[in-house]
Design a protein around this motif. Structure first.
Motif, PDB file in Angstrom:
ATOM      1  N   SER B  67      -4.065  75.608  78.939  1.00  0.00           N
ATOM      2  CA  SER B  67      -3.726  76.636  77.958  1.00  0.00           C
ATOM      3  C   SER B  67      -2.887  75.980  76.876  1.00  0.00           C
ATOM      4  N   ARG B  68      -2.894  76.590  75.707  1.00  0.00           N
ATOM      5  CA  ARG B  68      -2.093  76.030  74.593  1.00  0.00           C
ATOM      6  C   ARG B  68      -1.442  77.219  73.870  1.00  0.00           C
ATOM      7  N   SER B  69      -0.359  77.698  74.448  1.00  0.00           N
ATOM      8  CA  SER B  69       0.321  78.852  73.874  1.00  0.00           C
ATOM      9  C   SER B  69       1.221  78.445  72.705  1.00  0.00           C
ATOM     10  N   THR B  70       1.656  77.189  72.682  1.00  0.00           N
ATOM     11  CA  THR B  70       2.467  76.687  71.573  1.00  0.00           C
ATOM     12  C   THR B  70       1.890  75.364  71.094  1.00  0.00           C
ATOM     13  N   THR B  71       2.272  74.930  69.913  1.00  0.00           N
ATOM     14  CA  THR B  71       1.831  73.626  69.412  1.00  0.00           C
ATOM     15  C   THR B  71       2.348  72.495  70.276  1.00  0.00           C
ATOM     16  N   GLU B  72       3.541  72.664  70.843  1.00  0.00           N
ATOM     17  CA  GLU B  72       4.209  71.572  71.535  1.00  0.00           C
ATOM     18  C   GLU B  72       3.691  71.305  72.942  1.00  0.00           C
ATOM     19  N   ASP B  73       3.232  72.336  73.645  1.00  0.00           N
ATOM     20  CA  ASP B  73       2.966  72.212  75.078  1.00  0.00           C
ATOM     21  C   ASP B  73       1.493  72.365  75.415  1.00  0.00           C
ATOM     22  N   PHE B  74       1.044  71.556  76.368  1.00  0.00           N
ATOM     23  CA  PHE B  74      -0.363  71.597  76.780  1.00  0.00           C
ATOM     24  C   PHE B  74      -0.429  71.291  78.277  1.00  0.00           C
ATOM     25  N   PRO B  75      -0.108  72.261  79.126  1.00  0.00           N
ATOM     26  CA  PRO B  75      -0.104  72.004  80.572  1.00  0.00           C
ATOM     27  C   PRO B  75      -1.503  71.952  81.162  1.00  0.00           C
ATOM     28  N   LEU B  76      -1.641  71.128  82.191  1.00  0.00           N
ATOM     29  CA  LEU B  76      -2.907  70.983  82.912  1.00  0.00           C
ATOM     30  C   LEU B  76      -2.709  71.506  84.334  1.00  0.00           C
ATOM     31  N   ARG B  77      -3.517  72.465  84.724  1.00  0.00           N
ATOM     32  CA  ARG B  77      -3.382  73.083  86.041  1.00  0.00           C
ATOM     33  C   ARG B  77      -4.510  72.645  86.968  1.00  0.00           C
ATOM     34  N   LEU B  78      -4.126  72.195  88.149  1.00  0.00           N
ATOM     35  CA  LEU B  78      -5.090  71.929  89.206  1.00  0.00           C
ATOM     36  C   LEU B  78      -5.121  73.163  90.096  1.00  0.00           C
ATOM     37  N   LEU B  79      -6.252  73.776  90.207  1.00  0.00           N
ATOM     38  CA  LEU B  79      -6.352  75.081  90.851  1.00  0.00           C
ATOM     39  C   LEU B  79      -6.300  74.971  92.376  1.00  0.00           C
ATOM     40  N   SER B  80      -7.051  74.040  92.938  1.00  0.00           N
ATOM     41  CA  SER B  80      -7.096  73.814  94.386  1.00  0.00           C
ATOM     42  C   SER B  80      -7.389  72.330  94.575  1.00  0.00           C
ATOM     43  N   ALA B  81      -6.341  71.554  94.751  1.00  0.00           N
ATOM     44  CA  ALA B  81      -6.456  70.099  94.705  1.00  0.00           C
ATOM     45  C   ALA B  81      -7.435  69.562  95.754  1.00  0.00           C
ATOM     46  N   ALA B  82      -8.204  68.556  95.333  1.00  0.00           N
ATOM     47  CA  ALA B  82      -9.156  67.873  96.208  1.00  0.00           C
ATOM     48  C   ALA B  82      -8.889  66.372  96.146  1.00  0.00           C
ATOM     49  N   PRO B  83      -9.220  65.632  97.192  1.00  0.00           N
ATOM     50  CA  PRO B  83      -8.993  64.177  97.164  1.00  0.00           C
ATOM     51  C   PRO B  83      -9.659  63.492  95.971  1.00  0.00           C
ATOM     52  N   SER B  84     -10.764  64.057  95.484  1.00  0.00           N
ATOM     53  CA  SER B  84     -11.453  63.474  94.332  1.00  0.00           C
ATOM     54  C   SER B  84     -10.618  63.566  93.052  1.00  0.00           C
ATOM     55  N   GLN B  85      -9.566  64.363  93.080  1.00  0.00           N
ATOM     56  CA  GLN B  85      -8.692  64.482  91.916  1.00  0.00           C
ATOM     57  C   GLN B  85      -7.522  63.491  91.958  1.00  0.00           C
ATOM     58  N   THR B  86      -7.506  62.644  92.957  1.00  0.00           N
ATOM     59  CA  THR B  86      -6.542  61.546  92.983  1.00  0.00           C
ATOM     60  C   THR B  86      -6.834  60.628  91.809  1.00  0.00           C
ATOM     61  N   SER B  87      -5.865  60.463  90.926  1.00  0.00           N
ATOM     62  CA  SER B  87      -6.112  59.734  89.689  1.00  0.00           C
ATOM     63  C   SER B  87      -4.806  59.573  88.930  1.00  0.00           C
ATOM     64  N   VAL B  88      -4.899  58.882  87.813  1.00  0.00           N
ATOM     65  CA  VAL B  88      -3.792  58.836  86.864  1.00  0.00           C
ATOM     66  C   VAL B  88      -4.180  59.713  85.687  1.00  0.00           C
ATOM     67  N   TYR B  89      -3.296  60.616  85.313  1.00  0.00           N
ATOM     68  CA  TYR B  89      -3.573  61.565  84.250  1.00  0.00           C
ATOM     69  C   TYR B  89      -2.729  61.234  83.021  1.00  0.00           C
ATOM     70  N   PHE B  90      -3.394  61.198  81.868  1.00  0.00           N
ATOM     71  CA  PHE B  90      -2.713  60.928  80.609  1.00  0.00           C
ATOM     72  C   PHE B  90      -2.913  62.090  79.647  1.00  0.00           C
ATOM     73  N   CYS B  91      -1.826  62.480  79.032  1.00  0.00           N
ATOM     74  CA  CYS B  91      -1.860  63.445  77.949  1.00  0.00           C
ATOM     75  C   CYS B  91      -1.772  62.678  76.638  1.00  0.00           C
ATOM     76  N   ALA B  92      -2.448  63.164  75.612  1.00  0.00           N
ATOM     77  CA  ALA B  92      -2.440  62.484  74.325  1.00  0.00           C
ATOM     78  C   ALA B  92      -2.340  63.492  73.197  1.00  0.00           C
ATOM     79  N   SER B  93      -1.761  63.078  72.092  1.00  0.00           N
ATOM     80  CA  SER B  93      -1.700  63.950  70.920  1.00  0.00           C
ATOM     81  C   SER B  93      -1.944  63.144  69.659  1.00  0.00           C
ATOM     82  N   SER B  94      -2.430  63.832  68.640  1.00  0.00           N
ATOM     83  CA  SER B  94      -2.656  63.188  67.350  1.00  0.00           C
ATOM     84  C   SER B  94      -2.701  64.246  66.272  1.00  0.00           C
ATOM     85  N   SER B  95      -2.668  63.775  65.032  1.00  0.00           N
ATOM     86  CA  SER B  95      -2.714  64.682  63.898  1.00  0.00           C
ATOM     87  C   SER B  95      -3.463  64.030  62.753  1.00  0.00           C
TER      88      SER B  95
END
Lengths: 113, 113
Positions: B67-95
């Motif tokens: 969801s993106r309720s504000t310009t500043e924040d962009f949370p990522l939700r894992l609904l029901s975690a699975a072993p396949s979601q084991t990873s490194v997660y990166f957030c990025a921004s640009s303009s």
């Protein structure tokens, strides 16, 4: 969907030798970008190429964008130990900007002192 | 200037648990994206946003919500975690207004057991 292939996957070079990594996109790109990621770190933006046939230099690094805007290369002259890391290309398609990049699989560069 | 801030840096989840990875940027960038990085596969786009209130799916969106309720924040939700979601997660921004340089957060290492 868009695919970006990058070769080689690994490259081991003696310090002082040159290094080149290549990217090829399945579709025409609006721009291509290059990133460097140190082990355990995050990708760091190096450069963006936009124009067909564009060549840009950053000290010992030379970046090229192909005439058809589907391929690109990064060349490092006289590698140093500080060049160690994984180099990624990332393409933006014609319909999207930098919010939707397709990354290559990366080339991991190791330097033999 | 903090740039892009991700929390937590490390997390271990049990299969079926839910959690939220936080991402905040203080550069007033309109574009924000989430990527996951797996060995030998480069970075793959999960979800992206071109502005507050606007989100869209990337290459691998299944199992994740944003969801993106504000310009500043962009949370990522894992609904029901699975072993396949084991990873490194990166957030990025640009303009577009800042030359399209993309800034990555330092990453969130997630293990699902």
């Amino acid at each position: 969907g868009q695919q970006v292939m990058q070769i080689p996957q690994y490259q081991h070079v003696q310090e002082g030798e040159d290094f080149t990594t290549y990217c090829n996109s399945s579709t025409t790109l609006s721009n291509i970008q290059w990133y460097k990621q140190r082990p355990g770190g995050h990708p760091v933006f190096l450069i963006q190429l936009v124009k067909s046939g564009e060549v840009k230099k950053q000290k010992r690094l030379t970046f090229q964008f192909g005439e058809a805007k589907k391929n690109s290369s990064l060349h490092i002259t006289a590698t140093q130990t500080t060049d160690v890391g994984t180099y990624f290309c990332a393409g933006a398609s014609a319909n999207f900007g930098n919010e939707k990049l397709t990354f290559g699989t990366g080339t991991r560069l190791t330097i033999i002192p | 200037n903090a740039g892009v801030t991700q929390t937590p840096k490390f997390q271990v989840l049990k299969t079926g648990q839910s959690m939220t990875l936080q991402c905040a940027q203080d550069m007033n960038h309109e574009y924000m994206s989430w990527y996951r990085q797996d060995p030998g596969m480069g970075l793959r786009l999960i979800h992206y946003s071109v502005g507050a209130g606007i989100t869209d799916q990337g290459e691998v969106p299944n199992g994740y919500n944003v969801s993106r309720s504000t310009t500043e924040d962009f949370p990522l939700r894992l609904l029901s975690a699975a072993p396949s979601q084991t990873s490194v997660y990166f957030c990025a921004s640009s303009s577009y207004l800042s030359g399209n340089t993309i800034y990555f957060g330092e990453g969130s290492w997630l293990t699902v057991v």
